[in-house]
Motif scaffolding. Structure first.
Motif, PDB file in Angstrom:
ATOM      1  N   ARG A  35      -3.105  -1.226  -6.491  1.00 46.24           N
ATOM      2  CA  ARG A  35      -2.642  -0.457  -5.335  1.00 46.24           C
ATOM      3  C   ARG A  35      -1.640  -1.299  -4.565  1.00 46.24           C
ATOM      4  O   ARG A  35      -1.908  -2.451  -4.240  1.00 46.24           O
ATOM      5  N   ARG A  36      -0.491  -0.743  -4.314  1.00 45.62           N
ATOM      6  CA  ARG A  36       0.539  -1.424  -3.536  1.00 45.62           C
ATOM      7  C   ARG A  36       0.453  -0.914  -2.107  1.00 45.62           C
ATOM      8  O   ARG A  36       0.587   0.280  -1.863  1.00 45.62           O
ATOM      9  N   VAL A  37       0.229  -1.834  -1.174  1.00 43.24           N
ATOM     10  CA  VAL A  37       0.080  -1.413   0.212  1.00 43.24           C
ATOM     11  C   VAL A  37       0.631  -2.488   1.142  1.00 43.24           C
ATOM     12  O   VAL A  37       0.593  -3.677   0.844  1.00 43.24           O
ATOM     13  N   THR A  38       1.180  -2.028   2.241  1.00 46.43           N
ATOM     14  CA  THR A  38       1.642  -2.903   3.304  1.00 46.43           C
ATOM     15  C   THR A  38       1.292  -2.239   4.625  1.00 46.43           C
ATOM     16  O   THR A  38       0.974  -1.047   4.674  1.00 46.43           O
ATOM     17  N   THR A  39       1.339  -3.008   5.685  1.00 46.82           N
ATOM     18  CA  THR A  39       1.136  -2.459   7.024  1.00 46.82           C
ATOM     19  C   THR A  39       2.464  -2.550   7.757  1.00 46.82           C
ATOM     20  O   THR A  39       3.065  -3.623   7.842  1.00 46.82           O
ATOM     21  N   VAL A  40       2.927  -1.410   8.254  1.00 47.64           N
ATOM     22  CA  VAL A  40       4.205  -1.342   8.967  1.00 47.64           C
ATOM     23  C   VAL A  40       3.940  -1.365  10.465  1.00 47.64           C
ATOM     24  O   VAL A  40       3.097  -0.610  10.958  1.00 47.64           O
ATOM     25  N   GLN A  41       4.640  -2.224  11.155  1.00 45.98           N
ATOM     26  CA  GLN A  41       4.624  -2.250  12.627  1.00 45.98           C
ATOM     27  C   GLN A  41       5.951  -1.646  13.063  1.00 45.98           C
ATOM     28  O   GLN A  41       7.011  -2.198  12.782  1.00 45.98           O
ATOM     29  N   MET A  42       5.903  -0.481  13.692  1.00 44.29           N
ATOM     30  CA  MET A  42       7.112   0.224  14.109  1.00 44.29           C
ATOM     31  C   MET A  42       6.991   0.543  15.584  1.00 44.29           C
ATOM     32  O   MET A  42       6.239   1.441  15.977  1.00 44.29           O
ATOM     33  N   GLY A  43       7.721  -0.215  16.408  1.00 44.46           N
ATOM     34  CA  GLY A  43       7.549  -0.083  17.846  1.00 44.46           C
ATOM     35  C   GLY A  43       6.105  -0.423  18.188  1.00 44.46           C
ATOM     36  O   GLY A  43       5.592  -1.459  17.776  1.00 44.46           O
ATOM     37  N   ASP A  44       5.417   0.461  18.905  1.00 41.52           N
ATOM     38  CA  ASP A  44       4.015   0.255  19.264  1.00 41.52           C
ATOM     39  C   ASP A  44       3.049   0.795  18.205  1.00 41.52           C
ATOM     40  O   ASP A  44       1.846   0.595  18.310  1.00 41.52           O
ATOM     41  N   ALA A  45       3.576   1.494  17.206  1.00 40.79           N
ATOM     42  CA  ALA A  45       2.729   2.106  16.178  1.00 40.79           C
ATOM     43  C   ALA A  45       2.541   1.170  14.984  1.00 40.79           C
ATOM     44  O   ALA A  45       3.403   0.351  14.672  1.00 40.79           O
ATOM     45  N   GLN A  46       1.403   1.330  14.335  1.00 37.31           N
ATOM     46  CA  GLN A  46       1.102   0.574  13.130  1.00 37.31           C
ATOM     47  C   GLN A  46       0.498   1.547  12.127  1.00 37.31           C
ATOM     48  O   GLN A  46      -0.370   2.346  12.487  1.00 37.31           O
ATOM     49  N   PHE A  47       0.957   1.491  10.851  1.00 34.83           N
ATOM     50  CA  PHE A  47       0.433   2.412   9.849  1.00 34.83           C
ATOM     51  C   PHE A  47       0.552   1.810   8.451  1.00 34.83           C
ATOM     52  O   PHE A  47       1.410   0.966   8.199  1.00 34.83           O
ATOM     53  N   PRO A  48      -0.319   2.259   7.520  1.00 37.09           N
ATOM     54  CA  PRO A  48      -0.242   1.783   6.138  1.00 37.09           C
ATOM     55  C   PRO A  48       0.882   2.499   5.397  1.00 37.09           C
ATOM     56  O   PRO A  48       1.204   3.653   5.696  1.00 37.09           O
ATOM     57  N   ALA A  49       1.482   1.796   4.432  1.00 33.95           N
ATOM     58  CA  ALA A  49       2.561   2.378   3.640  1.00 33.95           C
ATOM     59  C   ALA A  49       2.572   1.746   2.256  1.00 33.95           C
ATOM     60  O   ALA A  49       1.968   0.694   2.035  1.00 33.95           O
ATOM     61  N   GLU A  50       3.268   2.408   1.342  1.00 32.70           N
ATOM     62  CA  GLU A  50       3.461   1.854   0.004  1.00 32.70           C
ATOM     63  C   GLU A  50       4.815   1.162  -0.024  1.00 32.70           C
ATOM     64  O   GLU A  50       5.847   1.793   0.231  1.00 32.70           O
ATOM     65  N   PRO A  51       4.841  -0.153  -0.312  1.00 25.13           N
ATOM     66  CA  PRO A  51       6.112  -0.872  -0.325  1.00 25.13           C
ATOM     67  C   PRO A  51       6.973  -0.458  -1.516  1.00 25.13           C
ATOM     68  O   PRO A  51       6.475  -0.052  -2.563  1.00 25.13           O
ATOM     69  N   ILE A  52       8.290  -0.586  -1.331  1.00 23.91           N
ATOM     70  CA  ILE A  52       9.270  -0.287  -2.375  1.00 23.91           C
ATOM     71  C   ILE A  52      10.048  -1.568  -2.651  1.00 23.91           C
ATOM     72  O   ILE A  52      10.521  -2.229  -1.724  1.00 23.91           O
ATOM     73  N   LEU A  53      10.192  -1.909  -3.940  1.00 26.55           N
ATOM     74  CA  LEU A  53      10.947  -3.084  -4.352  1.00 26.55           C
ATOM     75  C   LEU A  53      11.676  -2.726  -5.640  1.00 26.55           C
ATOM     76  O   LEU A  53      11.049  -2.541  -6.687  1.00 26.55           O
ATOM     77  N   MET A  54      13.006  -2.549  -5.542  1.00 22.94           N
ATOM     78  CA  MET A  54      13.828  -2.205  -6.713  1.00 22.94           C
ATOM     79  C   MET A  54      15.088  -3.062  -6.653  1.00 22.94           C
ATOM     80  O   MET A  54      16.010  -2.752  -5.889  1.00 22.94           O
ATOM     81  N   GLY A  55      15.112  -4.151  -7.403  1.00 26.16           N
ATOM     82  CA  GLY A  55      16.255  -5.060  -7.344  1.00 26.16           C
ATOM     83  C   GLY A  55      16.368  -5.656  -5.954  1.00 26.16           C
ATOM     84  O   GLY A  55      15.416  -6.252  -5.454  1.00 26.16           O
ATOM     85  N   ASP A  56      17.525  -5.456  -5.301  1.00 26.12           N
ATOM     86  CA  ASP A  56      17.688  -5.968  -3.942  1.00 26.12           C
ATOM     87  C   ASP A  56      17.406  -4.907  -2.873  1.00 26.12           C
ATOM     88  O   ASP A  56      17.662  -5.117  -1.690  1.00 26.12           O
ATOM     89  N   VAL A  57      16.861  -3.760  -3.288  1.00 23.70           N
ATOM     90  CA  VAL A  57      16.473  -2.700  -2.350  1.00 23.70           C
ATOM     91  C   VAL A  57      15.017  -2.917  -1.951  1.00 23.70           C
ATOM     92  O   VAL A  57      14.159  -3.174  -2.790  1.00 23.70           O
ATOM     93  N   ARG A  58      14.746  -2.830  -0.656  1.00 26.37           N
ATOM     94  CA  ARG A  58      13.391  -2.972  -0.119  1.00 26.37           C
ATOM     95  C   ARG A  58      13.105  -1.744   0.739  1.00 26.37           C
ATOM     96  O   ARG A  58      14.007  -1.096   1.232  1.00 26.37           O
ATOM     97  N   GLY A  59      11.833  -1.471   0.974  1.00 21.98           N
ATOM     98  CA  GLY A  59      11.492  -0.369   1.854  1.00 21.98           C
ATOM     99  C   GLY A  59      10.036   0.003   1.758  1.00 21.98           C
ATOM    100  O   GLY A  59       9.207  -0.763   1.260  1.00 21.98           O
ATOM    101  N   PHE A  60       9.732   1.217   2.239  1.00 19.97           N
ATOM    102  CA  PHE A  60       8.370   1.722   2.165  1.00 19.97           C
ATOM    103  C   PHE A  60       8.375   3.231   2.226  1.00 19.97           C
ATOM    104  O   PHE A  60       9.325   3.863   2.688  1.00 19.97           O
ATOM    105  N   TRP A  61       7.273   3.816   1.742  1.00 18.71           N
ATOM    106  CA  TRP A  61       7.001   5.239   1.834  1.00 18.71           C
ATOM    107  C   TRP A  61       5.624   5.378   2.467  1.00 18.71           C
ATOM    108  O   TRP A  61       4.711   4.603   2.174  1.00 18.71           O
ATOM    109  N   ALA A  62       5.480   6.363   3.342  1.00 18.43           N
ATOM    110  CA  ALA A  62       4.178   6.612   3.962  1.00 18.43           C
ATOM    111  C   ALA A  62       4.030   8.098   4.253  1.00 18.43           C
ATOM    112  O   ALA A  62       5.015   8.837   4.339  1.00 18.43           O
TER     113      ALA A  62
END
Length: 99
Positions: A35-62
């Motif tokens: 399971r791929r998981v990360t915790t995103v801190q966005m402003g005052d909110a915090q939520f779980p997300a699935e990280p994305i790693l494709m070459g030099d592209v980074r990100g997340f989906w939630a």
């Protein structure tokens, strides 16, 4: 060691980590899927997300509110876009990878 991604998206601070070991292939075919998981801190909110790693592209989906999909993608040059399709929210900005 995890990569820490720090962003400023339309004035909203965003921070999450990508642990590259979560993307390693299974050693044995009978090994359960990782399971791929990360915790995103966005402003005052915090939520779980699935990280994305494709070459030099980074990100997340939630999963956002009311079942919407949210996605943040950072290109290799540091430019980034966050989108919540249901809410119609789109934030742009820059990110950097901190080691």
């Amino acid at each position: 060691m995890a990569e820490v991604i720090s962003c400023d998206l339309s004035g909203v601070p965003v921070r999450f980590e990508i642990d590259r070991t979560q993307f390693a292939p299974a050693i044995d075919k009978n090994e359960p899927e990782r399971r791929r998981v990360t915790t995103v801190q966005m402003g005052d909110a915090q939520f779980p997300a699935e990280p994305i790693l494709m070459g030099d592209v980074r990100g997340f989906w939630a999963e956002g509110l009311a079942g919407s999909d949210v996605m943040m993608v950072m290109q290799g040059d540091g430019s980034a876009v966050y989108a919540d399709t249901r809410a119609g929210e789109r934030l742009t900005g820059t990110c950097e990878v901190l080691q």
